[in-house]
Structure formats: C-alpha cells, structure tokens
Design a protein around this motif. Structure first.
Motif, PDB file in Angstrom:
ATOM      1  N   THR A   3       4.222 -35.898  20.442  1.00 32.81           N
ATOM      2  CA  THR A   3       2.804 -35.740  20.762  1.00 32.81           C
ATOM      3  C   THR A   3       1.955 -36.209  19.596  1.00 32.81           C
ATOM      4  N   LEU A   4       1.023 -37.104  19.887  1.00 30.18           N
ATOM      5  CA  LEU A   4       0.018 -37.488  18.893  1.00 30.18           C
ATOM      6  C   LEU A   4      -1.143 -36.527  19.064  1.00 30.18           C
ATOM      7  N   ILE A   5      -1.540 -35.833  18.003  1.00 26.41           N
ATOM      8  CA  ILE A   5      -2.647 -34.890  18.069  1.00 26.41           C
ATOM      9  C   ILE A   5      -3.715 -35.344  17.083  1.00 26.41           C
ATOM     10  N   ALA A   6      -4.964 -35.458  17.571  1.00 30.92           N
ATOM     11  CA  ALA A   6      -6.032 -35.990  16.716  1.00 30.92           C
ATOM     12  C   ALA A   6      -7.394 -35.571  17.248  1.00 30.92           C
ATOM     13  N   ALA A   7      -8.338 -35.450  16.339  1.00 30.33           N
ATOM     14  CA  ALA A   7      -9.755 -35.325  16.697  1.00 30.33           C
ATOM     15  C   ALA A   7     -10.356 -36.709  16.493  1.00 30.33           C
ATOM     16  N   VAL A   8     -10.971 -37.245  17.566  1.00 28.40           N
ATOM     17  CA  VAL A   8     -11.373 -38.649  17.602  1.00 28.40           C
ATOM     18  C   VAL A   8     -12.812 -38.758  18.108  1.00 28.40           C
ATOM     19  N   PHE A  93       4.937 -33.275  16.426  1.00 24.67           N
ATOM     20  CA  PHE A  93       3.542 -33.702  16.400  1.00 24.67           C
ATOM     21  C   PHE A  93       3.303 -34.767  15.336  1.00 24.67           C
ATOM     22  N   ILE A  94       2.651 -35.844  15.733  1.00 28.44           N
ATOM     23  CA  ILE A  94       2.176 -36.878  14.818  1.00 28.44           C
ATOM     24  C   ILE A  94       0.726 -36.505  14.513  1.00 28.44           C
ATOM     25  N   ILE A  95       0.388 -36.299  13.230  1.00 23.00           N
ATOM     26  CA  ILE A  95      -0.954 -35.809  12.906  1.00 23.00           C
ATOM     27  C   ILE A  95      -1.793 -36.796  12.088  1.00 23.00           C
ATOM     28  N   GLY A  96      -1.331 -38.028  11.940  1.00 27.54           N
ATOM     29  CA  GLY A  96      -2.155 -39.033  11.261  1.00 27.54           C
ATOM     30  C   GLY A  96      -1.454 -39.663  10.090  1.00 27.54           C
ATOM     31  N   GLY A  97      -2.137 -40.568   9.475  1.00 27.51           N
ATOM     32  CA  GLY A  97      -3.443 -41.092   9.774  1.00 27.51           C
ATOM     33  C   GLY A  97      -3.427 -42.293  10.692  1.00 27.51           C
ATOM     34  N   GLY A  98      -4.449 -43.121  10.529  1.00 30.97           N
ATOM     35  CA  GLY A  98      -4.675 -44.223  11.439  1.00 30.97           C
ATOM     36  C   GLY A  98      -3.488 -45.162  11.612  1.00 30.97           C
ATOM     37  N   GLU A  99      -2.865 -45.550  10.509  1.00 33.98           N
ATOM     38  CA  GLU A  99      -1.734 -46.482  10.582  1.00 33.98           C
ATOM     39  C   GLU A  99      -0.543 -45.846  11.307  1.00 33.98           C
ATOM     40  N   THR A 124     -11.209 -45.174   9.005  1.00 31.28           N
ATOM     41  CA  THR A 124      -9.925 -44.932   9.656  1.00 31.28           C
ATOM     42  C   THR A 124     -10.189 -44.623  11.126  1.00 31.28           C
ATOM     43  N   PHE A 125      -9.400 -45.266  11.995  1.00 33.81           N
ATOM     44  CA  PHE A 125      -9.654 -45.161  13.431  1.00 33.81           C
ATOM     45  C   PHE A 125      -8.370 -44.873  14.201  1.00 33.81           C
ATOM     46  N   PHE A 126      -8.529 -44.193  15.339  1.00 36.07           N
ATOM     47  CA  PHE A 126      -7.435 -43.958  16.282  1.00 36.07           C
ATOM     48  C   PHE A 126      -7.325 -45.211  17.152  1.00 36.07           C
ATOM     49  N   PRO A 127      -6.108 -45.601  17.537  1.00 36.05           N
ATOM     50  CA  PRO A 127      -5.985 -46.788  18.398  1.00 36.05           C
ATOM     51  C   PRO A 127      -6.623 -46.547  19.770  1.00 36.05           C
ATOM     52  N   GLU A 128      -7.015 -47.620  20.408  1.00 35.57           N
ATOM     53  CA  GLU A 128      -7.585 -47.549  21.753  1.00 35.57           C
ATOM     54  C   GLU A 128      -6.542 -46.960  22.707  1.00 35.57           C
ATOM     55  N   ILE A 129      -6.967 -46.038  23.570  1.00 34.82           N
ATOM     56  CA  ILE A 129      -6.064 -45.456  24.566  1.00 34.82           C
ATOM     57  C   ILE A 129      -6.086 -46.361  25.796  1.00 34.82           C
TER      58      ILE A 129
END
Length: 160
Positions: A3-8, A93-99, A124-129
């Motif tokens: 699971t990738l978990i992030a606030a975006v 859980f994957i918690i970051g960062g952008g790369e 730093t950005f989250f990839p497009e879903i």
C-alpha cells in the motif's frame, strides 16, 4: 499487500525542502492507526525528515549511500530489496518520498491517499494516478475546521 500511503495536494504536491506543506491532525492520527504494527518503507530523506523513528513500526530505509546506518532500522539499496524483506502475509506501507512513490506505484496493490483540496508550491510530487489502472473504492470528505486549514478527503484506490 503493498500500500502506498500519502497526503497529496490537488497538484500532486507532497512537500518542499523535505517538509510537509500542511498540518492536518486527523491525517496524522489516521496514518498512525493504519501503519502501526507494520513495516514501512521509505527513502532516506523521508526518514531524516522525522524527529525520531515512528513508534511501533519496522522502518525499512532505501538509500544509495553505501555506509548509511540508522539505529533499529533496516537499510537497503533498492525498492525490490525493501519489499523482499517484508512479511508477505502482512500489509506493507510505502510512505515516501516522491522517487520511491514513482517506483512503487507500478507494483503497489492499494493507494491510501489523503487528498488535500488546495494547490501548493512544492519540489516533491506524487505520481499521477492512472484511472485506467486504479479504481476509487472509498472516499470520505472532511471539511476544514479550527484544527484543519484545508478541506481534505481520505481516498482508497485498488489496482484494477
């Protein structure tokens, strides 16, 4: 399950200068509840952004620095090695960062996103879903209030 978990943010912003761009106490509480007792995988910079390791979680840090160490943490040099050492029968859980998110979104099973309804200047950005690969299965809106400067929505996506 990975699971990738992030606030975006609305513009996929995650942070700037290795710092979060907002303070959302309910998001922090949810992150703690969801990830406690699990393995959390992160890049070195994400780990170094914490004042101390997060309690009740096994930290797996990915770095290219050959001699990097962190007390009571597992250090590896690739996402594949990080995933390989995590228990297969448990949610990881994957918690970051952008790369790390950019690499992990191709192999993740679930996205646990807190969508912050604002745009921010970030580095730093989250990839497009890609909605052809991901299905939104749950969504819970939270309006801004005295503790939360921005509206936000908890979103769960599962790989199609």
């Amino acid at each position: 399950m990975i699971t990738l978990i992030a606030a975006v943010a609305e513009n996929n912003a995650l942070g700037k200068d290795n710092q979060l761009l907002w303070h959302l106490p309910d998001d922090f509480k949810r992150f703690k509840n969801v990830t406690s007792g699990h393995y959390i995988i992160m890049g070195r910079k994400t780990f170094e952004s914490f004042p101390k390791p997060l309690p009740n979680r096994t930290h797996v840090i990915i770095t290219r620095q050959k001699k990097y160490t962190a007390e009571n943490c597992i250090v590896v040099d690739s996402l594949q090695k990080a995933i390989a050492i995590c228990p297969k029968e448990e949610e990881t859980f994957i918690i970051g960062g952008g790369e790390i998110y950019t690499q992990a979104i191709e192999i993740g099973d679930k996205l646990d996103i807190t969508r912050v309804h604002h745009t921010f200047d970030a580095d730093t950005f989250f990839p497009e879903i890609d909605l052809s690969k991901w299905e939104l299965t749950a969504s819970e809106f939270h309006p801004k209030d005295e503790k939360h400067q921005f509206d936000f929505t908890f979103q769960t996506y599962l790989r199609k």
